[in-house]
Design a protein around this motif. Sequence first.
Motif, mmCIF file in Angstrom:
data_model
loop_
_atom_site.group_PDB
_atom_site.id
_atom_site.type_symbol
_atom_site.label_atom_id
_atom_site.label_comp_id
_atom_site.label_asym_id
_atom_site.label_seq_id
_atom_site.Cartn_x
_atom_site.Cartn_y
_atom_site.Cartn_z
ATOM 1 N N ILE A 1 0.845 -1.194 0.000
ATOM 2 C CA ILE A 1 0.000 0.000 0.000
ATOM 3 C C ILE A 1 0.883 1.247 0.000
ATOM 4 O O ILE A 1 1.768 1.395 0.848
ATOM 5 N N VAL A 2 0.622 2.139 -0.968
ATOM 6 C CA VAL A 2 1.415 3.356 -1.148
ATOM 7 C C VAL A 2 0.500 4.569 -1.014
ATOM 8 O O VAL A 2 -0.579 4.608 -1.611
ATOM 9 N N ALA A 3 0.943 5.561 -0.243
ATOM 10 C CA ALA A 3 0.181 6.806 -0.083
ATOM 11 C C ALA A 3 0.779 7.890 -0.962
ATOM 12 O O ALA A 3 1.995 7.929 -1.178
ATOM 13 N N ALA A 4 -0.082 8.791 -1.463
ATOM 14 C CA ALA A 4 0.402 9.821 -2.376
ATOM 15 C C ALA A 4 -0.176 11.192 -2.046
ATOM 16 O O ALA A 4 -1.386 11.334 -1.812
ATOM 17 N N TYR A 5 0.717 12.167 -2.018
ATOM 18 C CA TYR A 5 0.369 13.588 -1.942
ATOM 19 C C TYR A 5 -0.523 13.935 -0.746
ATOM 20 O O TYR A 5 -1.426 14.765 -0.848
ATOM 21 N N GLY A 6 -0.259 13.288 0.385
ATOM 22 C CA GLY A 6 -0.944 13.652 1.626
ATOM 23 C C GLY A 6 -2.266 12.962 1.885
ATOM 24 O O GLY A 6 -2.836 13.103 2.974
ATOM 25 N N ASP A 7 -2.768 12.190 0.931
ATOM 26 C CA ASP A 7 -4.035 11.472 1.134
ATOM 27 C C ASP A 7 -3.788 10.236 1.996
ATOM 28 O O ASP A 7 -2.764 9.567 1.849
ATOM 29 N N ASP A 8 -4.709 9.935 2.898
ATOM 30 C CA ASP A 8 -4.565 8.713 3.704
ATOM 31 C C ASP A 8 -5.915 8.039 3.936
ATOM 32 O O ASP A 8 -6.146 7.408 4.966
ATOM 33 N N GLU A 9 -6.801 8.109 2.949
ATOM 34 C CA GLU A 9 -8.111 7.472 3.051
ATOM 35 C C GLU A 9 -8.115 6.129 2.321
ATOM 36 O O GLU A 9 -7.643 6.030 1.185
ATOM 37 N N GLY A 10 -8.648 5.098 2.973
ATOM 38 C CA GLY A 10 -8.851 3.814 2.321
ATOM 39 C C GLY A 10 -7.765 2.782 2.542
ATOM 40 O O GLY A 10 -7.834 1.685 1.989
ATOM 41 N N TRP A 11 -6.778 3.079 3.399
ATOM 42 C CA TRP A 11 -5.701 2.110 3.624
ATOM 43 C C TRP A 11 -6.184 0.874 4.375
ATOM 44 O O TRP A 11 -5.550 -0.181 4.315
ATOM 45 N N ASP A 12 -7.286 0.990 5.112
ATOM 46 C CA ASP A 12 -7.783 -0.123 5.922
ATOM 47 C C ASP A 12 -8.945 -0.853 5.256
ATOM 48 O O ASP A 12 -9.709 -1.568 5.919
ATOM 49 N N GLU A 13 -9.065 -0.722 3.937
ATOM 50 C CA GLU A 13 -10.143 -1.393 3.219
ATOM 51 C C GLU A 13 -9.614 -2.618 2.482
ATOM 52 O O GLU A 13 -8.566 -2.550 1.826
ATOM 53 N N PRO A 14 -10.299 -3.755 2.547
ATOM 54 C CA PRO A 14 -9.876 -4.934 1.769
ATOM 55 C C PRO A 14 -10.095 -4.693 0.288
ATOM 56 O O PRO A 14 -10.920 -3.852 -0.110
ATOM 57 N N VAL A 15 -9.357 -5.434 -0.528
ATOM 58 C CA VAL A 15 -9.501 -5.294 -1.982
ATOM 59 C C VAL A 15 -10.184 -6.502 -2.605
ATOM 60 O O VAL A 15 -10.267 -6.606 -3.830
ATOM 61 N N GLY A 16 -10.667 -7.441 -1.772
ATOM 62 C CA GLY A 16 -11.463 -8.548 -2.279
ATOM 63 C C GLY A 16 -10.694 -9.762 -2.744
ATOM 64 O O GLY A 16 -11.181 -10.525 -3.582
#
Length: 259
Positions: free
Chosen positions: A129-144
Amino acid sequence: MIRNMIVAGCATGILLCGAGQTMAHFGMVIPSENIVTQQKKNIDINLSFSHPFELIGMDMVKPTRFYVVAEGEQTDLLNSLHEAEVMGHQGWATNFKVKRPGVYHFVMEPQPYWEPAEDLSIIHYTKTIVAAYGDDEGWDEPVGLPTEIVPMLRPFGNYAGNSFTGQVLIDGKPAANAEVEVELYNRDGKYQAPGDYHVTQVITADENGVFSFTCPKPGWWGFSALSEADYTIKNPEGEDKGVELGAVLWTYLNEYQLQ
């Protein structure tokens, strides 16, 4: 392709048996950065199937799938891959330009890997998991994925010494008492384990599939939750054999910087 996997598996099995130990396999998706800034908009990503602490590579054929999930949208990246040498063996690599803020889940599904030393095939669903440009929403969501580790500690912006916590899911449901193997990617080869038991740490998740591990050193840490598939795959002799599924997650921990 299957022949390549068989040869790699046999060579690895001989090596492990000769060493008198069983080292853990890890699917690896390792980006050059896990936090993207305006100064570094492009990231290089290496894919491999390896023993990360001991720096022992294995040849890996082109994955079945490789994609990125951001803001609920999945983008296929398989055709962007090119062959690359990782730990002296065949791996894969790509370059990805991050165009907008978000949290990016890079996911690899490899082709089944026949491991004669364990008499089974291995499939590691591997995620970074990579974060970009200060956003940090959705890191704790499964991808299925059929099995995956969902982080409960934000998987970026952490320090060595933090305790990483995650939840193991199988078919979207908590995997009670899942076994989780942990290794540091000893990329520079500067660490030496006191003994075989120290190479791979092992945790048992609780009844909700939740586990924690305190990472003592900076670098990339891999977590691999193992389970047995409810199906079989034929081995090179055409016999039906069991399948080990791995839910693998990689996260990077920094060290404090001195002023």
